[in-house]
Motif scaffolding. Structure first.
Motif, PDB file in Angstrom:
ATOM      1  N   GLY A  60      -5.853 -17.903  24.110  1.00 21.97           N
ATOM      2  CA  GLY A  60      -4.960 -17.120  23.257  1.00 21.97           C
ATOM      3  C   GLY A  60      -4.951 -17.506  21.788  1.00 21.97           C
ATOM      4  O   GLY A  60      -4.245 -16.901  20.986  1.00 21.97           O
ATOM      5  N   ARG A  63      -5.475 -14.647  19.335  1.00 25.42           N
ATOM      6  CA  ARG A  63      -4.525 -13.546  19.241  1.00 25.42           C
ATOM      7  C   ARG A  63      -3.471 -13.768  18.166  1.00 25.42           C
ATOM      8  O   ARG A  63      -2.841 -12.814  17.693  1.00 25.42           O
ATOM      9  CB  ARG A  63      -3.824 -13.346  20.588  1.00 25.42           C
ATOM     10  N   THR A  68       0.787  -7.164  17.074  1.00 23.40           N
ATOM     11  CA  THR A  68       1.199  -7.111  18.478  1.00 23.40           C
ATOM     12  C   THR A  68       0.765  -5.815  19.151  1.00 23.40           C
ATOM     13  O   THR A  68       0.460  -5.793  20.340  1.00 23.40           O
ATOM     14  CB  THR A  68       2.729  -7.256  18.611  1.00 23.40           C
ATOM     15  N   GLY A  72      -2.114  -8.685  19.833  1.00 26.29           N
ATOM     16  CA  GLY A  72      -1.990  -9.942  19.107  1.00 26.29           C
ATOM     17  C   GLY A  72      -0.584 -10.505  19.199  1.00 26.29           C
ATOM     18  O   GLY A  72       0.279  -9.964  19.911  1.00 26.29           O
ATOM     19  N   TRP A 101     -12.449 -14.808  13.820  1.00 27.80           N
ATOM     20  CA  TRP A 101     -11.105 -14.225  13.818  1.00 27.80           C
ATOM     21  C   TRP A 101     -10.457 -14.203  12.443  1.00 27.80           C
ATOM     22  O   TRP A 101      -9.597 -13.374  12.175  1.00 27.80           O
ATOM     23  CB  TRP A 101     -10.240 -14.961  14.850  1.00 27.80           C
ATOM     24  N   MET A 125     -10.723  -9.924  19.247  1.00 23.95           N
ATOM     25  CA  MET A 125      -9.899 -11.004  19.796  1.00 23.95           C
ATOM     26  C   MET A 125     -10.505 -11.604  21.065  1.00 23.95           C
ATOM     27  O   MET A 125     -10.514 -12.810  21.262  1.00 23.95           O
ATOM     28  CB  MET A 125      -8.487 -10.494  20.097  1.00 23.95           C
ATOM     29  N   SER A 126     -11.003 -10.715  21.928  1.00 27.06           N
ATOM     30  CA  SER A 126     -11.540 -11.193  23.210  1.00 27.06           C
ATOM     31  C   SER A 126     -12.936 -11.772  23.087  1.00 27.06           C
ATOM     32  O   SER A 126     -13.461 -12.342  24.032  1.00 27.06           O
ATOM     33  CB  SER A 126     -11.592 -10.033  24.194  1.00 27.06           C
TER      34      SER A 126
END
Lengths: 647, 647
Positions: A60, A63, A68, A72, A101, A125-126
């Motif tokens: 995480g 994120r 959000t 995130g 990121w 993100m992933s």
């Protein structure tokens, strides 16, 4: 003093607002999969870091800074602090995560719009979509406003054509480009209907799903580097690469289907600097990461200095512990004090960033009054702290390495890697000397908005015409030092006033010099160039004031008398060793008498000896988990060897 | 100025007395077999360097410093200069050759007697007998007088028993131990009939002909290091290893068959320091090698600074060349000036060494009156120049790396390797801070012979009782600056007097401080420790005076007016930038008024701008063959890329 309560309070003060992020990272990153790589070859190290990066995505880390609504956590500050925590481990992983990121994902977030966010951010993100940030060119690193890659709009196909027009325009040193990145954020001069609109960012696929270069894209590996072996830096050339119109990250500039260009910011220069400003997080992160590496080095060297003995004192049986020597204290303890100062200043910087660029919303500077000035001030502060923090990292890690002698040269004791990995921090994310010039520019112009519009010639005229008035207006008629007289050298108010007075004086002096650019027959470049050492000095003394103010506030915020008293001594050690390093200025400008100047040196020596018994506590205050201090000389092994040496 | 005649004269002055060695090395070392290794793994790099070392033996490099009667060339100075020349190539090879022929062979030559020379030197020179120099222990690096390995004589078998009594006594960081060495010169406390006679050197076989460790010898690889990957540093433990009585290198101490010890030098401490003094060549060589690496880095950075452009000046079409920026000049040109100063001082040092320790005879200091004082002065000068030269190398190579931005971080541009390889120079062959204390000790005691007998307590008493008188006698009643007034800042006589006056004042001040050690109730360690920053300062200002004197003499020795004028400016740049770095002292002690101090800074700026057009000529003066500047940014490639950037 060294009981657990003291340590807890020291860590609370040191950790600051995002202490929970630091604690979570301490837990998560001690897992074996985030362990140091040891000595690996280039290919193995890259693969190792790549696998660790995937683990980071899983826990995480990735994120934190993203909105959000795309999965995130919407916490900008937490994302910077989390990055900073990676600085205690393998710095290749830290930089690699920063590229993916921070720079790559961050650019899509800051320069793209809703549809880019929805389409790309989840995969960023992933790590399903690895990317890179292709700004720097071989011929343009500092002056990115004038880079040469072009993206020309073709209304016939509704595409941009991305082109590397000359060899100097190849993208260079691009992290991720050599191996892992599929998509690049490419900065290029946007051309529509034969008109140039300045540098914009474009999404350009560089590798297909099989990892092969896309058509028209040439990729080269930058090969070996001094450090950061686990980061795959590369070069990119574009040969008429076509990308859809939608691949322009169009928050600050849009191109209609017919090629009509529009932007909320008319002036191309100002537009570009506004875009750059949204990317300030990268610079702030580097300063933070440099701090973590510095803290690791100090922890190793101070632990070693506590057990390593050499030479006997007259009449003593046992040899003397290194850290009892004044020269050894001098080499490490003022650096330790400045490391605390930088951590506190970094904390303030991250808080301001978090306010101005919250992870979950449109930055308020597009709506709030004076927000532009706040934003520019943040950028200048980020630039200044990045420069001073990274030079401090280089110098301090070097001092630590030398303080550990031959042991400090061995890979197993980590200092060589820390030194080599952080070395590039002084020139990437902005060359430090160029950054300091930005700081000075902000101070000279009072962060005035219209300055962003000016080219080199316009700036020269601005300096000639307006700088002196601007500066005089802000600094006049304040005698900051008059009320102090020969006060105690540890008087914090006097220290603060001295730093402020110096900055004011240097600022005025520089403004006066630059005014000469307007005199008849003057060569503006020569005037500015001749003043360059004053420009750098202004920025440095400004940052030093910020550091002292941040440290002073942190001391005030202590809730325990013992810890406050300790940090107060450390703060004075920072203040007085900083004054000592610039003693010629204070003497030459009548701020210190020769007698008082000598006492400054004596007081630095006294503070070194006073702080010395708490040196171990102070490095424990960094809260670096034991597993991360993975150097034999920082652990029991060396102590055991030393212990048996003379019984 | 830059015609070929100027360049030839510049090189003549730069090259000095052993110019022929430098020219021969330039020819020999440009052969492909001495080319840079590129990026190799640890094992490959070691093998590569090993093969190069064999080639070096073939071309005669190894013979230079050894006596003619065993096949050497008997030219001590040439051997040091030849080593210095290796510093332009792979520094692993330089260090490896230094271990084999300087430390290992040099110890046999200096500490052994006729029969050792006859038996070993031919095979040392030819590399049939690879060896190592096992002095440093994990627990004792600086204070080698107190190392813990023992060599106990057993009259029954007429052998010495060599033993590592505790873990801290293992030999550490020993170049050659991990892979190649067969025979070690082991330094150990000599014990006979339960008596200790201090540290002596012994020949201990550590590997058999098949490369396996000898019985009782344990060997460990030190593994990865920051740099010098091609040097196989290792650790050695001895478990009651028996060696024949003849393996004691017995020039300064003999053991009869029955175990009776005898020595021409009665006091054990003095004996040991006499032995160490014969090994001074190693320290001198390191300073020279550091100089070569510094020159390579400056050549690369200055060439790059001449082609790399960034940012436009107002009203100019082309971007500005980096070296036209004052900040860039400031970063490189004073360092260039000091590099010249160090070369000239090194030349003087090698000449003195060559006189005192001629390669072909018994050092004259055992016969000549005052030769002991000359020898001690040489040792102190070697220590001081080594410290200042190696720190200068670290700082300058670092400045060069930063001046080249991202390109400077790439392995292909050599700066990372230069930086990493030279880094250990500041702590090996004597930790720089410890060496500077030796320098100060020599200055305080006037290199008096009897000081060598004293232990720590004795030294403390000496400082308390005699130092002030000794110093006052030498420095009193000379007002060095009185006749100058407000002379031209470039007046060489004034510069020299200023440097001399500073040294005299610092010496007196330190002597006064140390006298306090004799006051009732004083803690001698505390007195000495509190003065440690003054001790280091004294050594530094002393070396700076030597540098200025050497540079000044070299300017005088110029046979061409143009070259003399150029070097005169460079010398003033060295002098004034050195004064500027210590401006607080000159202001605080009334040697410069505030107004004049400001003019020093202005004059440094002016000199940077005056020297700047000759920067390329000055690095060409180093005479580094083109093949050795094997960095793309130092060659045509980058210039071509830059040239097309803005046309």
């Amino acid at each position: 003093m060294s009981d657990m309560a003291d340590l807890a309070e020291l860590r609370r003060v040191f950790d600051g607002h995002w202490g929970w992020v630091r604690d979570e990272a301490r837990e998560a990153l001690r897992r074996p999969e985030f362990g140091l790589a040891g000595t690996l070859g280039l290919d193995e190290h890259r693969q190792h870091v790549w696998e660790q990066l995937q683990q980071l995505a899983k826990v995480g880390h990735s994120r934190l800074g993203f909105p959000t609504r795309y999965g995130g956590a919407g916490d900008t500050g937490a994302s910077v602090v989390s990055f900073e925590m990676l600085g205690y481990g393998d710095l290749s992983l830290m930089v690699k995560s920063g590229v993916q990121w921070g720079l790559f994902g961050g650019a899509i977030q800051a320069l793209g719009t809703e549809r880019h966010h929805a389409e790309y951010l989840p995969a960023v993100m992933s790590l399903e979509l690895p990317g890179c940030f292709a700004m720097t060119e071989t011929g343009h690193g500092s002056d990115v406003q004038h880079l040469l890659t072009t993206a020309t709009y073709d209304p016939g196909t509704r595409e941009f054509v991305v082109e590397t027009p000359v060899e100097a325009a190849r993208k260079d040193y691009i992290g991720g480009a050599a191996r892992d990145a599929r998509l690049a954020v490419v900065f290029a001069q946007l051309m529509t209907n034969t008109e140039t609109h300045g540098v914009h960012a474009f999404l350009v696929p560089i590798r297909d799903d099989h990892g092969n270069p896309c058509s028209g894209v040439r990729i080269e590996d930058c090969g070996g580097k001094a450090g950061l072996t686990g980061v795959d830096n590369g070069r990119l050339w574009f040969d008429r690469v076509r990308i859809p119109r939608e691949n322009l990250l169009d928050r600050y500039g849009q191109v209609a289907e017919d090629g009509t260009y529009s932007s909320p910011i008319e002036n191309a220069g100002r537009r570009f600097f506004t875009m750059l400003g949204t990317l300030v997080r990268g610079r702030i992160s580097v300063g933070g990461g440099a701090g973590s590496a510095t803290q690791t080095a100090l922890s190793i060297a101070i632990r070693y200095g506590e057990v390593r003995r050499q030479f006997s004192a007259p009449g003593q049986d046992r040899e003397v512990v290194l850290l009892d020597y004044l020269a050894h204290q001098r080499a490490l303890l003022p650096a330790l004090a400045k490391t605390y100062a930088l951590r506190f200043a970094q904390e303030g910087l991250v808080r301001t960033l978090d306010e101005l660029q919250p992870g979950d919303g449109v930055p308020p500077h597009s709506v709030k009054k004076d927000a532009d000035v706040e934003q520019r001030e943040l950028e200048a502060r980020a630039a200044g702290l990045k420069a001073i923090a990274t030079w401090h990292a280089s110098a301090t890690i070097q001092a630590c390495r030398e303080a550990c002698g031959g042991a400090g040269y061995l890979t197993e004791n980590r200092l060589p890697q820390l030194r080599a990995d952080t070395d590039v921090f002084t020139t990437f994310e902005g060359d430090n000397r160029v950054l300091l010039q930005l700081v000075a520019k902000g101070l000279l112009t009072g962060y005035r908005d219209e300055v962003g519009d000016l080219d080199a010639f316009g700036m020269a005229r601005f300096y000639a015409d307006q700088v002196w008035e601007l500066v005089a207006e802000r600094t006049s008629a304040r005698n900051l030092l008059g009320r102090f007289g020969e006060s105690d050298l540890r008087d914090r108010e006097w220290q603060l006033a001295l730093f402020e007075d110096r900055e004011k004086h240097v600022l005025e002096g520089l403004a006066k010099r630059l005014r000469k650019a307007g005199e008849p027959g003057a060569d503006p470049f020569a005037v500015f160039n001749d003043a360059q050492d004053h420009v750098l000095r202004l920025a440095r003394v400004h940052v030093e004031r910020i550091l002292l103010e941040a440290f002073s506030a942190a001391v005030e915020g202590c809730e325990d008398d013992g810890v406050r008293a300790l940090l107060d001594r450390v703060c004075s050690l920072f203040a007085l060793s900083t004054i000592e390093a610039d003693l010629a200025w204070f003497l030459g400008h009548g701020r210190l008498t020769p007698g008082r100047a000598k006492r400054v040196t004596g007081e630095v020596n006294a503070l070194c000896q006073e702080v010395r018994p708490d040196a171990l506590l102070l490095v424990d205050g960094f809260g670096i988990p034991e597993d991360w201090l993975d150097a034999p000389i920082a652990q029991g092994a060396e102590a055991a060897r030393q212990a048996e040496a003379l019984g």
